[in-house]
Design a protein around this motif. Structure first.
Motif, PDB file in Angstrom:
ATOM      1  N   ALA A   1       1.534   6.386  -6.916  1.00 59.40           N
ATOM      2  CA  ALA A   1       0.413   7.223  -7.337  1.00 59.40           C
ATOM      3  C   ALA A   1       0.767   8.705  -7.257  1.00 59.40           C
ATOM      4  O   ALA A   1       0.415   9.494  -8.147  1.00 59.40           O
ATOM      5  CB  ALA A   1      -0.810   6.926  -6.476  1.00 59.40           C
ATOM      6  N   VAL A   2       1.489   9.084  -6.193  1.00 60.56           N
ATOM      7  CA  VAL A   2       1.909  10.484  -6.066  1.00 60.56           C
ATOM      8  C   VAL A   2       2.843  10.868  -7.213  1.00 60.56           C
ATOM      9  O   VAL A   2       2.711  11.937  -7.828  1.00 60.56           O
ATOM     10  CB  VAL A   2       2.587  10.713  -4.701  1.00 60.56           C
ATOM     11  CG1 VAL A   2       3.214  12.105  -4.639  1.00 60.56           C
ATOM     12  CG2 VAL A   2       1.590  10.547  -3.572  1.00 60.56           C
TER      13      VAL A   2
ATOM     14  N   ALA B   1       2.356   1.685  -3.352  1.00 63.77           N
ATOM     15  CA  ALA B   1       1.334   2.090  -4.306  1.00 63.77           C
ATOM     16  C   ALA B   1       1.007   3.575  -4.161  1.00 63.77           C
ATOM     17  O   ALA B   1       0.831   4.291  -5.161  1.00 63.77           O
ATOM     18  CB  ALA B   1       0.080   1.243  -4.128  1.00 63.77           C
ATOM     19  N   ILE B   2       0.935   4.046  -2.917  1.00 72.86           N
ATOM     20  CA  ILE B   2       0.655   5.463  -2.696  1.00 72.86           C
ATOM     21  C   ILE B   2       1.791   6.330  -3.240  1.00 72.86           C
ATOM     22  O   ILE B   2       1.557   7.366  -3.896  1.00 72.86           O
ATOM     23  CB  ILE B   2       0.437   5.738  -1.196  1.00 72.86           C
ATOM     24  CG1 ILE B   2      -0.850   5.045  -0.718  1.00 72.86           C
ATOM     25  CG2 ILE B   2       0.374   7.232  -0.917  1.00 72.86           C
ATOM     26  CD1 ILE B   2      -1.087   5.151   0.765  1.00 72.86           C
TER      27      ILE B   2
ATOM     28  N   THR C   1       0.824  -1.210   0.000  1.00 70.80           N
ATOM     29  CA  THR C   1       0.000   0.000   0.000  1.00 70.80           C
ATOM     30  C   THR C   1       0.856   1.257   0.000  1.00 70.80           C
ATOM     31  O   THR C   1       0.588   2.226  -0.731  1.00 70.80           O
ATOM     32  CB  THR C   1      -0.937   0.001   1.212  1.00 70.80           C
ATOM     33  OG1 THR C   1      -1.756  -1.178   1.189  1.00 70.80           O
ATOM     34  CG2 THR C   1      -1.815   1.239   1.224  1.00 70.80           C
ATOM     35  N   VAL C   2       1.917   1.247   0.831  1.00 71.15           N
ATOM     36  CA  VAL C   2       2.807   2.415   0.882  1.00 71.15           C
ATOM     37  C   VAL C   2       3.466   2.645  -0.474  1.00 71.15           C
ATOM     38  O   VAL C   2       3.516   3.778  -0.981  1.00 71.15           O
ATOM     39  CB  VAL C   2       3.868   2.220   1.980  1.00 71.15           C
ATOM     40  CG1 VAL C   2       4.917   3.323   1.906  1.00 71.15           C
ATOM     41  CG2 VAL C   2       3.217   2.209   3.355  1.00 71.15           C
TER      42      VAL C   2
END
Length: 341
Positions: free
Chosen positions: A51-52, A47-48, A44-45
């Motif tokens: 995404a940023v 992926a974030i 998740t980290v």
């Protein structure tokens, strides 16, 4: 004749070893769930972060297409006429971060060594709580403190350094002469030096926490062995603690550097923005990427917003490289370290 009477010891069958427990047995369900949770959190980290990065890249596309590689070499910031770049603000960002690390490293290192090896046990918890509390203070408080209190007390130091060491290019201040008593103090305000000092106090708790944790893991046997051989406390720190924690020192320093590169509010309150490459850290006028974004975000046009996103993308990539490098160094410092003989 039996083997016992002949003096030959009878061969005993080897005990059967218990079969290894299957990794996917019922007793390993909790371990598998915990591993899945950690994997999901790490994914998740990542992926974030991806995404940023993708968001910044897409929003900065039009600005990067218009400027090309000149985005890295242009000092001016005039996006409405397609004449802009991050050469000046990136230089200011690196100078402020460098000043912060130069002052925060000895402060954090000394504090970490004092807490882990010198301070009494009753005092350690209090000191640890105070250091952690410094990291919880909002950056705007540091900025206001630096603007209204620290800056006035640092002008004398800046003047003295400029008078005696102004022959060094980055310590020279334009418009002043060594020993000139009537020189205006305004040439020393709102400088990279003042901003770097404030940022140093902000990143020192982060560096100190990393170093303290690594120093606390130094092998107790080697400490006791050094004391048994007659070493002093400083001798134990020099031959056991510091060699073992070398990776932690490097990792904590780089984590603090990553934090210093992205500081916004405190730097924005202190500096006087200039859009030329300003290598003199004691002289008024500085800039940073994060302060540039904070300054122009409210009144930027669509293309100007794309230019700000491009600046943010450059800062994101720079900070990402520093933090990933620091994480790898810190991970290696937790095991396999050796002390000097």
């Amino acid at each position: 004749m039996s083997t016992a009477s002949a003096g030959v010891e009878p061969v005993r069958p080897e005990p059967e070893s218990a079969p290894p427990r299957p990794k996917d047995s019922a007793r390993g369900t909790g371990d598998r769930v915990f591993r899945w949770q950690l994997t999901a959190a790490g994914t998740t980290v990542l992926a974030i972060m991806a995404a940023v990065g993708i968001f910044l890249l897409l929003r900065a596309g039009s600005a990067l297409k218009a400027t090309g590689l000149s985005f890295l070499t242009t000092s001016a910031w005039q996006p409405d006429v397609h004449h802009f770049g991050i050469a000046a603000v990136l230089t200011g960002t690196l100078l402020i971060a460098a000043v912060a690390v130069v002052f925060s490293l000895p402060l954090a290192l000394g504090t970490a060594l004092f807490i882990s090896d010198v301070a009494p046990r009753r005092l350690r918890r209090t000191l640890i709580a105070m250091v952690d509390l410094m990291a919880a203070v909002p950056s705007v408080v540091y900025g206001l403190w630096g603007l209204f209190f620290l800056q006035g007390h640092v002008i004398g130091v800046s003047r003295w350094v400029s008078d005696w060491f102004g022959w060094i290019p980055f310590l020279h201040v334009d418009g002043t002469q060594p020993g000139e008593p009537l020189a205006s103090s305004s040439v020393y305000t709102a400088s990279s030096f003042v901003a770097g000092l404030v940022v140093a106090l902000m990143v020192a708790p982060i560096q100190c926490s990393v170093m303290r944790e690594v120093f606390a893991q130094a092998p107790a046997g080697e400490r006791e062995g050094a004391y048994a051989l007659g070493a002093t406390r400083w001798g134990v720190i020099r031959t056991v603690v510091l060699p073992y924690g070398r990776g932690g020192i490097i990792g904590g320093t780089m984590l603090g550097l990553g934090r210093a590169l992205g500081e916004t509010i405190a730097v924005y309150l202190i500096i006087s923005p200039v859009f030329v490459i300003q290598p003199h850290i004691l002289q008024t006028g500085a800039n940073s990427v994060s302060s540039l974004i904070a300054l122009h975000y409210g009144d930027a046009s669509d293309f100007g917003m794309s230019a700000l996103m491009a600046a943010g993308l450059a800062l994101f990539l720079l900070t990402l490289v520093v933090n990933f490098t620091a994480s790898s160094v810190v991970a290696r410092s937790r095991s396999g370290s050796q002390s000097e003989a």
